[in-house]
Design an enzyme around this catalytic site. Structure first.
Site, short mmCIF file in Angstrom:
data_model
loop_
_atom_site.label_atom_id
_atom_site.label_comp_id
_atom_site.label_asym_id
_atom_site.label_seq_id
_atom_site.Cartn_x
_atom_site.Cartn_y
_atom_site.Cartn_z
N ASP A 125 -16.48 -30.59 32.15
CA ASP A 125 -17.72 -30.78 32.39
C ASP A 125 -18.08 -30.72 34.03
O ASP A 125 -17.08 -31.36 34.78
CB ASP A 125 -18.13 -32.12 31.85
CG ASP A 125 -18.16 -32.22 30.36
OD1 ASP A 125 -18.62 -30.95 29.80
OD2 ASP A 125 -17.75 -33.30 29.69
N ASP B 270 -22.13 -27.38 26.04
CA ASP B 270 -22.83 -28.37 25.82
C ASP B 270 -24.39 -28.05 25.67
O ASP B 270 -25.17 -28.49 24.86
CB ASP B 270 -22.68 -29.57 26.47
CG ASP B 270 -21.39 -30.06 26.60
OD1 ASP B 270 -20.52 -29.87 25.83
OD2 ASP B 270 -20.91 -30.80 27.45
#
Length: 158
Positions: free
Chosen positions: A120, A138
């Site tokens: 991330d 995401d």
């Protein structure tokens, strides 16, 4: 065979999401060390985090069983989404949402299988409050789910 062919554009879109996701994660892994923050604005940083859980680090601190569980769920969901894309290629909004979710799910699944975690790198915050870091996969999943929700409100053709 015709339905499979008509689902091809949706599968190409999923592949593009996967490619963009993996490329951006590769760039972050090359440019950042784990935990590094680079401020971009007063509310956004580029970071490098490793997420062993699911969305928003759900179950990230579990003992390790979550890796196999999330791998199995992602794999099964991906098979179902491909089936739905082949079965309903004419439902444009539905298929657009599915294609985005599929691409995001497979992008994160690739990380989970090859690295054991998901990379991330996008972090939004305001003062001491921060949204959990996320990535392109995401984002595609969130937009895809939104489109699927929007599609669910459409009136069926009579």
């Amino acid at each position: 065979m015709r339905k499979l062919r008509s689902a091809f554009p949706w599968l190409i879109l999923s592949a593009l999401v996967i490619a963009l996701d993996l490329y951006t994660k590769h760039l972050v892994q090359q440019a950042f060390v784990y935990g590094e923050h680079v401020p971009v604005t007063g509310f956004f940083d580029l970071v490098r985090y490793h997420n062993t859980g699911a969305a928003f680090s759900f179950l990230a601190n579990a003992s390790g069983w979550q890796h196999g569980f999330f791998t199995a769920v992602s794999t099964l969901a991906s098979v179902v989404m491909v089936y739905l894309l082949v079965k309903h290629p004419q439902k444009k909004l539905f298929c657009l949402g599915l294609a985005l979710v599929l691409g995001g799910a497979l992008g994160n699944l690739y990380d989970r299988l090859t690295l054991g975690y998901v990379v991330d790198f996008l972090l939004f915050y305001y003062q001491q409050w921060a949204w959990p870091a996320f990535n392109v996969a995401d984002s595609a999943i969130c937009v895809g789910v939104g489109l699927l929700m929007l599609d669910s409100f459409k009136q069926p053709n009579a």
